[in-house]
Motif scaffolding. Structure first.
Motif, PDB file in Angstrom:
ATOM      1  N   CYS A  40      37.071  79.527  77.653  1.00  0.00           N
ATOM      2  CA  CYS A  40      38.341  78.750  77.666  1.00  0.00           C
ATOM      3  C   CYS A  40      38.259  77.722  76.295  1.00  0.00           C
ATOM      4  O   CYS A  40      38.972  77.029  76.205  1.00  0.00           O
ATOM      5  CB  CYS A  40      38.566  78.165  78.769  1.00  0.00           C
ATOM      6  SG  CYS A  40      39.014  79.258  80.297  1.00  0.00           S
ATOM      7  N   ASN A  41      37.247  78.066  75.597  1.00  0.00           N
ATOM      8  CA  ASN A  41      36.991  77.172  74.378  1.00  0.00           C
ATOM      9  C   ASN A  41      38.045  77.414  73.235  1.00  0.00           C
ATOM     10  O   ASN A  41      38.420  78.567  72.935  1.00  0.00           O
ATOM     11  CB  ASN A  41      35.726  77.163  73.919  1.00  0.00           C
ATOM     12  CG  ASN A  41      35.288  76.056  73.034  1.00  0.00           C
ATOM     13  OD1 ASN A  41      35.994  75.968  72.031  1.00  0.00           O
ATOM     14  ND2 ASN A  41      34.077  75.655  73.312  1.00  0.00           N
ATOM     15  N   SER A  42      38.752  76.252  72.789  1.00  0.00           N
ATOM     16  CA  SER A  42      39.826  76.468  71.629  1.00  0.00           C
ATOM     17  C   SER A  42      39.150  77.146  70.259  1.00  0.00           C
ATOM     18  O   SER A  42      39.916  77.491  69.414  1.00  0.00           O
ATOM     19  CB  SER A  42      40.271  75.168  71.304  1.00  0.00           C
ATOM     20  OG  SER A  42      39.293  74.164  70.688  1.00  0.00           O
ATOM     21  N   LEU A  43      37.744  77.186  70.345  1.00  0.00           N
ATOM     22  CA  LEU A  43      37.170  77.991  69.063  1.00  0.00           C
ATOM     23  C   LEU A  43      37.694  79.134  69.168  1.00  0.00           C
ATOM     24  O   LEU A  43      37.732  79.956  67.954  1.00  0.00           O
ATOM     25  CB  LEU A  43      35.720  77.700  69.173  1.00  0.00           C
ATOM     26  CG  LEU A  43      34.972  76.510  68.562  1.00  0.00           C
ATOM     27  CD1 LEU A  43      33.626  76.524  69.038  1.00  0.00           C
ATOM     28  CD2 LEU A  43      35.308  76.303  67.359  1.00  0.00           C
ATOM     29  N   ASN A  44      38.020  79.939  70.200  1.00  0.00           N
ATOM     30  CA  ASN A  44      38.430  81.315  70.238  1.00  0.00           C
ATOM     31  C   ASN A  44      39.665  81.549  69.489  1.00  0.00           C
ATOM     32  O   ASN A  44      40.123  82.633  69.006  1.00  0.00           O
ATOM     33  CB  ASN A  44      38.496  81.656  71.597  1.00  0.00           C
ATOM     34  CG  ASN A  44      37.303  81.931  72.237  1.00  0.00           C
ATOM     35  OD1 ASN A  44      36.226  82.439  71.704  1.00  0.00           O
ATOM     36  ND2 ASN A  44      37.232  81.314  73.570  1.00  0.00           N
ATOM     37  N   LEU A  45      40.683  80.326  69.283  1.00  0.00           N
ATOM     38  CA  LEU A  45      41.816  80.506  68.589  1.00  0.00           C
ATOM     39  C   LEU A  45      41.546  81.109  67.036  1.00  0.00           C
ATOM     40  O   LEU A  45      42.560  81.395  66.273  1.00  0.00           O
ATOM     41  CB  LEU A  45      42.476  79.338  68.739  1.00  0.00           C
ATOM     42  CG  LEU A  45      42.966  78.902  70.115  1.00  0.00           C
ATOM     43  CD1 LEU A  45      43.722  77.672  69.978  1.00  0.00           C
ATOM     44  CD2 LEU A  45      44.102  80.168  70.563  1.00  0.00           C
ATOM     45  N   TYR A  46      40.344  80.588  66.495  1.00  0.00           N
ATOM     46  CA  TYR A  46      40.063  80.995  65.092  1.00  0.00           C
ATOM     47  C   TYR A  46      40.157  82.666  65.060  1.00  0.00           C
ATOM     48  O   TYR A  46      40.465  83.125  63.888  1.00  0.00           O
ATOM     49  CB  TYR A  46      38.829  80.550  64.669  1.00  0.00           C
ATOM     50  CG  TYR A  46      38.743  78.986  64.412  1.00  0.00           C
ATOM     51  CD1 TYR A  46      39.115  78.430  63.123  1.00  0.00           C
ATOM     52  CD2 TYR A  46      38.761  78.023  65.499  1.00  0.00           C
ATOM     53  CE1 TYR A  46      39.352  76.917  62.950  1.00  0.00           C
ATOM     54  CE2 TYR A  46      38.539  76.569  65.373  1.00  0.00           C
ATOM     55  CZ  TYR A  46      39.038  76.207  64.208  1.00  0.00           C
ATOM     56  OH  TYR A  46      38.900  74.974  63.931  1.00  0.00           O
ATOM     57  N   PHE A  47      39.506  83.369  66.078  1.00  0.00           N
ATOM     58  CA  PHE A  47      39.691  84.785  65.957  1.00  0.00           C
ATOM     59  C   PHE A  47      41.014  85.099  66.054  1.00  0.00           C
ATOM     60  O   PHE A  47      41.585  86.010  65.177  1.00  0.00           O
ATOM     61  CB  PHE A  47      38.894  85.341  67.257  1.00  0.00           C
ATOM     62  CG  PHE A  47      37.459  85.144  67.153  1.00  0.00           C
ATOM     63  CD1 PHE A  47      36.569  85.566  66.431  1.00  0.00           C
ATOM     64  CD2 PHE A  47      36.825  84.223  68.305  1.00  0.00           C
ATOM     65  CE1 PHE A  47      35.282  85.355  66.446  1.00  0.00           C
ATOM     66  CE2 PHE A  47      35.446  84.057  68.312  1.00  0.00           C
ATOM     67  CZ  PHE A  47      34.634  84.528  67.437  1.00  0.00           C
ATOM     68  N   VAL A  48      41.755  84.582  66.685  1.00  0.00           N
ATOM     69  CA  VAL A  48      43.310  84.925  66.801  1.00  0.00           C
ATOM     70  C   VAL A  48      43.915  84.605  65.260  1.00  0.00           C
ATOM     71  O   VAL A  48      44.907  85.654  64.882  1.00  0.00           O
ATOM     72  CB  VAL A  48      44.050  84.116  67.843  1.00  0.00           C
ATOM     73  CG1 VAL A  48      45.423  84.341  67.712  1.00  0.00           C
ATOM     74  CG2 VAL A  48      43.451  84.189  69.167  1.00  0.00           C
ATOM     75  N   ALA A  49      43.714  83.705  64.940  1.00  0.00           N
ATOM     76  CA  ALA A  49      43.953  83.393  63.170  1.00  0.00           C
ATOM     77  C   ALA A  49      43.662  84.261  62.315  1.00  0.00           C
ATOM     78  O   ALA A  49      44.707  84.819  61.589  1.00  0.00           O
ATOM     79  CB  ALA A  49      43.359  81.979  62.956  1.00  0.00           C
ATOM     80  N   GLY A  50      42.804  85.138  62.552  1.00  0.00           N
ATOM     81  CA  GLY A  50      42.275  86.119  61.484  1.00  0.00           C
ATOM     82  C   GLY A  50      43.007  87.282  62.036  1.00  0.00           C
ATOM     83  O   GLY A  50      43.346  88.080  60.977  1.00  0.00           O
ATOM     84  N   ILE A  51      43.307  87.656  63.265  1.00  0.00           N
ATOM     85  CA  ILE A  51      43.948  88.740  63.704  1.00  0.00           C
ATOM     86  C   ILE A  51      45.608  88.543  63.059  1.00  0.00           C
ATOM     87  O   ILE A  51      46.097  89.515  62.665  1.00  0.00           O
ATOM     88  CB  ILE A  51      44.041  88.788  65.237  1.00  0.00           C
ATOM     89  CG1 ILE A  51      42.581  89.095  65.782  1.00  0.00           C
ATOM     90  CG2 ILE A  51      45.037  90.089  65.679  1.00  0.00           C
ATOM     91  CD1 ILE A  51      42.658  89.214  67.386  1.00  0.00           C
ATOM     92  N   ILE A  52      46.034  87.450  63.257  1.00  0.00           N
ATOM     93  CA  ILE A  52      47.455  87.327  63.049  1.00  0.00           C
ATOM     94  C   ILE A  52      47.457  87.551  61.260  1.00  0.00           C
ATOM     95  O   ILE A  52      48.225  88.199  60.836  1.00  0.00           O
ATOM     96  CB  ILE A  52      47.935  85.624  62.969  1.00  0.00           C
ATOM     97  CG1 ILE A  52      48.110  85.677  64.765  1.00  0.00           C
ATOM     98  CG2 ILE A  52      49.281  85.678  62.406  1.00  0.00           C
ATOM     99  CD1 ILE A  52      48.460  84.401  65.233  1.00  0.00           C
TER     100      ILE A  52
END
Length: 332
Positions: free
Chosen positions: A185-197
């Motif tokens: 549940c760490n917000s660091l995982n959103l960096y992966f999402v940014a790369g996907i987008i």
């Protein structure tokens, strides 16, 4: 399409992390030069996460699901395992040797820590045996979810983006004691999402050169100002925005400007995984070497040069050879 500039960014990120860990060498009395230049060098890690998200989409966008979804998932996991595990395991066991602590990792708490390190599971201690492996815990969890997303085929990106956004919201609103749930549940995982987008957008739309130039200029300048702490970014969302913008800048170099990139810098990207994991061993080897303040900057540069040399040796004689061998054995 070759992503030479993204590879260069990978090398720059690994080098930033090296400088972050070596920065004490150039902290002088009355002038903490190392902190001024590289105290924020750890932001190289979230840059890696964005690159990983992008690369996973880039390399799997044309998967032939006609051959079977399960087969594709198994193949995906095999590729990730042979890319990440061999060097990490080797250096993890190497990290157990200094100080004569090797046998302690086969007894009680040490064994618990070792098993969790090898399985990429976080502990309450916060760091695995090879402390840089904390970021690989996030990477491997991302790969786990990305592999499962292949079950959704063309809708897989909706699944993975929604999953990480929802878990980040959950982590923002709830406090977990379990270290694994904290990572999930760490917000660091959103960096992966940014790369996907970014991968989805750049594979669909073409960025005009004028707009790409503006993105590159703002992205690179703002990143430098953040690195030097001229622009403070205490807010996680602001940090996510500016670091993502910096990565997007390098993506425009590949997608819009089609720059070939410098060979030496591309090579630095090639060895970035080895450089990232192995550079602490240079610090261990030289920890008893004390330099006078007037020799600190040359000593700092020597450390960087030795880290690059060690990473190059590991890349050519361990990383590439083991990967090639396992690809043959696993028929990839």
């Amino acid at each position: 399409m070759k992503l030479n500039n993204l590879q260069i960014l990978r090398g720059i990120s690994a080098l930033l992390v090296c400088c972050f860990h070596f920065r004490e060498t150039i902290n002088f009395p009355g002038l903490n030069l190392g902190d001024i230049l590289f105290k924020k060098g750890s932001i190289g890690v979230p840059v890696f996460f964005i690159i990983s998200g992008f690369i996973m989409v880039f390399t799997t966008q044309n998967l032939p699901f006609s051959k079977g979804t399960i087969q594709q998932i198994v193949l995906f996991y095999k590729k990730r395992i042979i890319r990440i595990i061999p060097l990490y395991y080797l250096l993890t066991f190497a990290a157990m040797i200094p100080g004569g602590s090797f046998l302690l990792y086969f007894h009680r708490e040490g064994f618990y820590e070792l098993i969790h390190s090898l399985l990429f599971l976080p502990t309450k201690k916060g760091f695995p045996v090879l402390y840089l492996g904390w970021s690989l815990n996030f990477e491997m969890f991302f790969y786990l979810i990305f592999g499962l997303s292949l079950l959704f085929k063309k809708k897989r990106y909706y699944f993975i983006i929604c999953f990480f956004i929802l878990t980040s919201i959950l982590g923002y609103n709830l406090s977990f004691e379990n270290p694994y749930l904290q990572m999930v549940c760490n917000s660091l995982n959103l960096y992966f999402v940014a790369g996907i987008i970014f991968a989805l957008l750049l594979n669909t739309y073409e960025i005009p050169k004028n707009f790409a130039a503006a993105i590159s200029l703002v992205g690179c300048i703002s990143f430098i100002l953040i690195l030097l702490a001229i622009i403070p970014i205490d807010n996680e969302w602001t940090k996510l925005f500016f670091i993502s913008l910096f990565v997007l800048s390098f993506l425009t170099f590949d997608y819009t400007f089609r720059w070939k990139g410098n060979r030496l810098l591309i090579f630095l990207g090639d060895i970035s995984y080895s450089l990232y994991l192995s550079h602490p061993f240079v610090e261990i080897a030289l920890k008893k070497c004390n330099s006078e303040f007037y020799f600190s900057i040359p000593f700092f540069l020597i450390k960087i040069a030795l880290a690059i040399l060690l990473a190059s040796l590991l890349y050519f004689f361990v990383e590439r050879k083991i990967t090639h061998y396992l690809k043959i054995k696993l028929k990839i």
